[in-house]
Design a protein around this motif. Structure first.
Motif, mmCIF file in Angstrom:
data_model
loop_
_atom_site.group_PDB
_atom_site.id
_atom_site.type_symbol
_atom_site.label_atom_id
_atom_site.label_comp_id
_atom_site.label_asym_id
_atom_site.label_seq_id
_atom_site.Cartn_x
_atom_site.Cartn_y
_atom_site.Cartn_z
ATOM 1 N N SER A 135 0.846 -1.198 0.000
ATOM 2 C CA SER A 135 0.000 0.000 0.000
ATOM 3 C C SER A 135 0.874 1.238 0.000
ATOM 4 C CB SER A 135 -0.923 0.009 1.225
ATOM 5 O OG SER A 135 -1.650 1.223 1.275
ATOM 6 N N GLU B 37 -0.342 3.619 3.895
ATOM 7 C CA GLU B 37 -0.749 2.773 5.006
ATOM 8 C C GLU B 37 -0.438 3.512 6.300
ATOM 9 O OE1 GLU B 37 -0.609 -1.718 5.020
ATOM 10 O OE2 GLU B 37 1.120 -1.242 6.277
ATOM 11 N N VAL B 38 -1.438 3.687 7.131
ATOM 12 C CA VAL B 38 -1.301 4.489 8.345
ATOM 13 C C VAL B 38 -1.472 3.601 9.566
ATOM 14 C CG1 VAL B 38 -2.205 6.450 9.640
ATOM 15 C CG2 VAL B 38 -2.203 6.508 7.140
ATOM 16 N N SER B 39 -0.480 3.650 10.455
ATOM 17 C CA SER B 39 -0.564 2.929 11.729
ATOM 18 C C SER B 39 -0.988 3.925 12.801
ATOM 19 C CB SER B 39 0.785 2.306 12.089
ATOM 20 O OG SER B 39 1.146 1.324 11.135
ATOM 21 N N ALA C 247 -5.664 -3.950 10.115
ATOM 22 C CA ALA C 247 -5.301 -4.647 11.356
ATOM 23 C C ALA C 247 -5.972 -3.956 12.530
ATOM 24 C CB ALA C 247 -3.786 -4.661 11.537
ATOM 25 N N ASN D 18 -5.708 -4.214 16.755
ATOM 26 C CA ASN D 18 -4.960 -4.825 17.847
ATOM 27 C C ASN D 18 -5.438 -4.379 19.223
ATOM 28 O OD1 ASN D 18 -3.154 -6.120 15.968
ATOM 29 N ND2 ASN D 18 -2.147 -4.154 15.698
ATOM 30 N N ALA E 169 0.864 -0.261 17.333
ATOM 31 C CA ALA E 169 -0.266 0.331 16.621
ATOM 32 C C ALA E 169 -1.556 -0.361 17.029
ATOM 33 C CB ALA E 169 -0.063 0.228 15.119
ATOM 34 N N THR F 22 -4.492 -0.323 11.974
ATOM 35 C CA THR F 22 -3.780 -0.005 10.734
ATOM 36 C C THR F 22 -4.801 0.196 9.624
ATOM 37 O OG1 THR F 22 -1.855 -1.309 11.393
ATOM 38 C CG2 THR F 22 -2.069 -0.773 9.057
ATOM 39 N N THR G 101 -5.259 0.987 5.567
ATOM 40 C CA THR G 101 -4.576 0.988 4.273
ATOM 41 C C THR G 101 -5.539 1.451 3.199
ATOM 42 O OG1 THR G 101 -3.251 -0.352 2.742
ATOM 43 C CG2 THR G 101 -5.185 -1.398 3.725
#
Length: 379
Positions: free
Chosen positions: A62, A65-67, A200, A202, A214, A217, A219
């Protein structure tokens, strides 16, 4: 008489038998001659555009993509999304406990109100002192009060002005404390900074969300690229903006259009290869980050050159030849080849445009072999 008749009959039968047998042998020989050919397929030697391609393996990544890591740790009280959900920027992802922070906000609000009250009282006292000073100024100028008395009133006004500044500073500090407490409580509601797809998650309700990893996530599946590494003998044949063909089996057998968008000017120190990015279209969101891809990139193009099917060229006695069909016979022609794309090969010498080149059966024929065209394009 009977003996002569028998002898004549026997001779006649033998003669007829020999005649029939002779005719049968000639017919069989004719059939053998007619069927003694090698079936071949042909293709006309024509001018074509040849494109040489290089094939590389890569992985879809990606581009955006941002965490998301919470600004403050806290106990998770609610989760509003799951993996695979599409979210918009600003949408609430999850919330954390705010009980203690709410107390801090309430305390800061009380401090603001107290400072505002103190400020107003000090300001009222200052305004009153200034009015009194102006009245005493007239008395002082008329000699009704002493200089010491007047200066004492001036000092009082100055002192109140300093007090007002101090109280104003206290009020600003109280407001700052409130803003910090309010922001901290707001940070307990975690929102999406960008639009995209949850890749994701978590966090779990009832557990602590920390700043060590993170929590979510996000994307953007419509902004993917394939990461490649190419050797030094290929890198100078590539340029930013050229098209590529991408095949990702996990996303179906359909070819995906790609564009080379990044070409590293230096090789990776560990691999000695040059990193390349090929941006792809993912309108159906079938491609996911991490999927393996095969990428075909054109490295050389030749236009309007004489070419034939690569399989038509065979190696015999250390020489490259092709067989052409002339008057139902195979004729071997020595050729010199050029660019070979794998499917087609450029012929530099030894062949003329329009000649019928054997592309199937070429390994079975020899110079002068009788052939019969059973397929291909004869014109």
């Amino acid at each position: 008489m009977k003996l002569r008749f028998r002898l004549l009959s026997t001779a006649l039968i033998i003669g007829l038998t020999l005649t029939v047998t002779g005719c049968g042998s000639q017919a069989a020989q004719t059939v053998v001659e007619e069927e003694s050919y090698i079936p071949v397929e042909v293709q006309s030697a024509t001018a074509r555009t040849l494109v040489e391609t290089a094939i590389f393996s890569g992985k879809a990544i990606s581009d955006q993509e941002v965490s998301i890591v919470p600004k403050m740790p806290g106990k998770v009280t609610g989760i509003n999304v799951k993996v695979g959900d599409k979210v918009q920027a600003g949408q609430v992802l999850f919330t954390m406990d705010t009980v203690d922070l709410q107390k801090s906000v309430d305390t800061a609000m009380i401090a603001i109100k107290s400072a505002e009250l103190s400020y107003q009282m000090t300001k009222d006292s200052l305004d009153s002192a200034k009015e009194n000073l102006e009245r005493q100024r007239a008395l002082y100028e008329a000699g009704a009060i002493s200089k010491v008395q007047f200066e004492g009133m001036e000092d009082q006004v100055t002192s109140l002005e300093n007090n007002l500044k101090a109280v104003q500073l206290q009020m600003e500090q109280a407001q700052l404390g409130y803003n910090q407490a309010y922001d901290a409580m707001s940070d307990m509601t975690v929102t999406a900074p960008v639009s995209g797809t949850i890749a994701a998650l978590n966090v779990v309700v009832g557990q602590m969300a920390s700043q060590a990893m993170a929590a979510v996530t996000i994307t953007q599946l419509d902004a993917l690229y394939v990461s490649l590494s190419v050797p030094e003998n290929i890198v100078n044949t590539l340029k930013v903006g050229q098209e590529a063909t991408v095949i990702i089996n996990s996303a179906g057998e359909k070819e995906i259009k790609g564009v080379l968008t990044s070409l590293a000017p230096a090789a990776n120190a560990q691999t000695g290869l040059y990193p390349v990015k090929v941006t792809i279209e993912n309108t159906e969101n079938l491609v996911k980050p991490g999927m393996f891809a095969k990428v075909e990139i054109p490295t050389k193009t030749k236009e309007n050159v004489l070419a034939v099917n690569s399989e038509a060229v065979v190696l015999k006695n250390g020489e490259y030849i092709v067989f052409v069909v002339e008057e139902e016979r195979a004729v071997a022609k020595k050729v010199r080849s050029g660019l070979d794309t794998g499917a087609e090969v450029e012929i530099l010498e030894g062949l003329q445009t329009g000649e019928q080149v054997v592309v199937k059966g070429q390994t079975l024929v020899e110079q002068g072999s009788k052939v019969k065209v059973v397929g291909g394009s004869e014109s």
